[in-house]
Design an enzyme around this catalytic site. Sequence first.
Site, PDB file in Angstrom:
ATOM      1  CG  HIS A 166      -3.049   1.883   6.119  1.00  0.00           C
ATOM      2  ND1 HIS A 166      -3.007   0.446   5.676  1.00  0.00           N
ATOM      3  CD2 HIS A 166      -3.758   2.372   5.301  1.00  0.00           C
ATOM      4  CE1 HIS A 166      -3.603   0.386   4.346  1.00  0.00           C
ATOM      5  NE2 HIS A 166      -3.920   1.463   4.244  1.00  0.00           N
TER       6      HIS A 166
ATOM      7  CB  CYS B  22      20.015   3.639  13.797  1.00  0.00           C
ATOM      8  SG  CYS B  22      18.711   2.388  14.139  1.00  0.00           S
TER       9      CYS B  22
END
Length: 143
Positions: free
Chosen positions: A98, A65
């Site tokens: 991570h 978006c």
Amino acid sequence: MKIAIGNDHAGTDYKLGVVSYLESVGIEVINYGTDAHDSVDYPDFVHPVAKDVDKGVVDFGILICGSGNGVSITANKYRNVRAGLCWTSEITTLTRQHNNANILSIPARFTSLPQAIEMVKTFLATDFEGGRHQNRVEKITMC
């Protein structure tokens, strides 16, 4: 590999470019996004992608978006979704390593299409490191 992709009107051109790249390397794509430039409500295109990721129907999701924020916020309402908002390949690497992100959120108004495709390549090529990060990821879902 199977990927679900969704976008609003700000991400149409990027989505088309990303889908073209993915299909050129033999990745199956489920397109839940709009193919038009008329204003639409991004949640309508996020929910099908997030549901597919949440239920394991696809390996990953990609959402696009204008800012990347609305699609990320919406997708992250799903229990098994970890949508990472990325605007560089370096951040994309870290969100996979991570955070074990399973949806890549791209801000079309703040990246170029070549950058977005590079982030997609990075996202798909990067593995979760586990280790010290595993415990942290397990603490994300609270309800």
